[in-house]
Motif scaffolding. Structure first.
Motif, PDB file in Angstrom:
ATOM      1  N   VAL A 191       0.734  -1.154  -0.022  1.00 47.80           N
ATOM      2  CA  VAL A 191      -0.203  -0.075  -0.063  1.00 47.80           C
ATOM      3  C   VAL A 191       0.891   1.168   0.093  1.00 47.80           C
ATOM      4  N   SER A 192       0.409   2.066  -0.861  1.00 47.53           N
ATOM      5  CA  SER A 192       1.221   3.583  -0.922  1.00 47.53           C
ATOM      6  C   SER A 192       0.110   4.495  -0.862  1.00 47.53           C
ATOM      7  N   LYS A 193       0.588   5.545  -0.358  1.00 46.92           N
ATOM      8  CA  LYS A 193      -0.662   6.778  -0.280  1.00 46.92           C
ATOM      9  C   LYS A 193       0.382   7.992  -0.137  1.00 46.92           C
ATOM     10  N   ALA A 194      -0.246   9.116  -0.702  1.00 43.84           N
ATOM     11  CA  ALA A 194       0.410  10.433  -0.522  1.00 43.84           C
ATOM     12  C   ALA A 194      -0.781  11.349  -0.491  1.00 43.84           C
ATOM     13  N   PHE A 195      -0.463  12.400   0.180  1.00 42.39           N
ATOM     14  CA  PHE A 195      -1.224  13.674   0.106  1.00 42.39           C
ATOM     15  C   PHE A 195      -0.612  14.646  -0.527  1.00 42.39           C
ATOM     16  N   GLY A 196      -1.052  15.081  -1.723  1.00 45.18           N
ATOM     17  CA  GLY A 196      -0.216  16.053  -2.626  1.00 45.18           C
ATOM     18  C   GLY A 196       1.249  15.533  -2.627  1.00 45.18           C
ATOM     19  N   THR A 210      -3.464   4.794   8.364  1.00 47.39           N
ATOM     20  CA  THR A 210      -3.521   3.304   8.235  1.00 47.39           C
ATOM     21  C   THR A 210      -4.636   2.700   8.616  1.00 47.39           C
ATOM     22  N   LEU A 211      -5.467   3.116   9.934  1.00 47.02           N
ATOM     23  CA  LEU A 211      -6.548   2.592  10.191  1.00 47.02           C
ATOM     24  C   LEU A 211      -7.642   2.932   9.231  1.00 47.02           C
ATOM     25  N   LYS A 212      -7.640   4.245   8.785  1.00 45.80           N
ATOM     26  CA  LYS A 212      -8.741   4.760   7.745  1.00 45.80           C
ATOM     27  C   LYS A 212      -8.733   3.984   6.362  1.00 45.80           C
ATOM     28  N   GLY A 226     -11.777   1.819   4.996  1.00 48.27           N
ATOM     29  CA  GLY A 226     -11.981   2.472   3.575  1.00 48.27           C
ATOM     30  C   GLY A 226     -12.529   3.667   3.342  1.00 48.27           C
ATOM     31  N   LEU A 227     -12.136   4.503   4.557  1.00 47.72           N
ATOM     32  CA  LEU A 227     -12.542   5.893   4.432  1.00 47.72           C
ATOM     33  C   LEU A 227     -11.443   6.703   3.605  1.00 47.72           C
ATOM     34  N   ILE A 228      -9.978   5.918   3.370  1.00 46.17           N
ATOM     35  CA  ILE A 228      -9.052   6.352   2.613  1.00 46.17           C
ATOM     36  C   ILE A 228      -8.719   5.305   1.708  1.00 46.17           C
ATOM     37  N   ARG A 229      -8.710   5.563   0.358  1.00 47.45           N
ATOM     38  CA  ARG A 229      -8.366   4.514  -0.720  1.00 47.45           C
ATOM     39  C   ARG A 229      -6.818   4.751  -0.798  1.00 47.45           C
ATOM     40  N   PRO A 230      -6.117   3.705  -1.067  1.00 44.77           N
ATOM     41  CA  PRO A 230      -4.668   3.728  -1.442  1.00 44.77           C
ATOM     42  C   PRO A 230      -4.364   4.319  -2.778  1.00 44.77           C
TER      43      PRO A 230
END
Ligand SMILES: Nc1ncnc2c1ncn2[C@@H]1O[C@H](COP(=O)(O)OP(=O)(O)O)[C@@H](O)[C@H]1O
Ligand SMILES: [Mg+2]
Length: 248
Positions: A13-18, A49-51, A55-59
């Motif tokens: 899983v990877s996630k960036a905000f901006g 990670t919890l979100k 499914g409140l945040i998608r990767p």
């Protein structure tokens, strides 16, 4: 979906905000019925990670699986079905301040079940009794202490009998005794077979609750294992965590 599927799994899983990269290629799996502790400095992506798990945040990349089912592409209705099996206690307990404690606990039952009024009230009362707040049914959230609010949040998170419970910093802002009471409730749930994912800064708590711990840092899992494994891990960040917080 085999019966051997992990309760929760992150697959790269990877996630960036901006341009702020929060998770980078993170993988882990949590066996059903175990408790997983997530450690890390502020802003390292623990709540993110919890979100992802609810499914409140998608990767941006990778998959999040719950009981073997990839939830990252689910449509709202299917996601709601998966979420119904999960309870979550956010950091601020997030109670509805304009309704009673009892109605706070009853809320998920009203929303997600077709139980009748008497059954709803009975179940909500039972969950409040489980957290030793039987007397608080008619109280307003504003009248409760921080520890009591946390327990109400836990009662609400458990009211649908979820098989996975996500808890974000349960001891934040609580005195050591109240914090240990919350730990005791979580340990009881774990014994009863609930899978727990607990974000915490409280190392004694983490040692007491979690079968396995993961330390997040720089977008990755820096270390993972039992408390004994992490105690023996020479990484300075891991040592800084494991030796800190002997107070709570
Ligand atoms: N919805 C969002 N939009 C933009 N940035 C976010 C969002 N959620 C979290 N972040 C950022 O992601 C990083 C990790 O946040 P978080 O998971 O809340 O940290 P923590 O480990 O303290 O729980 C922080 O820099 C935070 O500002
Ligand atoms: Mg957080």
């Amino acid at each position: 979906m085999s019966s051997l599927a992990a309760a929760v799994e992150f697959d790269r899983v990877s996630k960036a905000f901006g341009d702020r990269v929060v998770l980078q290629d993170v993988s882990f799996a949590i066996a059903p019925g175990t408790a997983f502790g997530v450690l890390g400095r502020s802003g390292t992506g623990k709540s993110v990670t919890l979100k992802h798990i609810i499914g409140l945040i998608r990767p941006d990349a990778g998959r999040v699986l719950v009981h073997g089912e990839d939830i990252t592409e689910l449509r709202p209705r299917a996601l709601a079905r998966v979420r119904r099996r999960m309870g979550f206690l956010f950091q601020e307990a997030a109670l509805f301040d304009s309704i009673t404690v009892g109605e706070n606990v009853a809320f998920p039952l009203r929303r997600h079940t077709r139980l009748g009024e008497a059954a709803i009230v009975a179940r909500a009362r039972q969950r409040l009794a489980d957290v030793e707040l039987s007397d608080a049914f008619d109280a307003m959230p504003a009248d409760l202490s921080g520890g009591m609010r946390k327990r109400v949040g836990l009662a609400r998170a458990m009211v649908l009998d979820p098989d996975i419970l996500l808890v974000d910093e349960p001891s934040a802002g609580l005195d050591p005794i109240t914090s240990r009471e919350i730990d005791g409730l979580l340990i009881g749930l774990r014994r009863a077979g609930t899978t727990l994912v607990v974000v915490t800064h409280n190392i004694p708590s983490a040692r007491a609750i979690a079968d396995e711990l993961a330390v997040l840092g720089d977008g990755r899992i820096v270390a993972r294992g039992t408390a004994a494994d992490l105690d023996a891990n020479p990484d300075p960040l891991v040592q800084a965590f494991m030796r800190a917080g002997t107070g709570g």
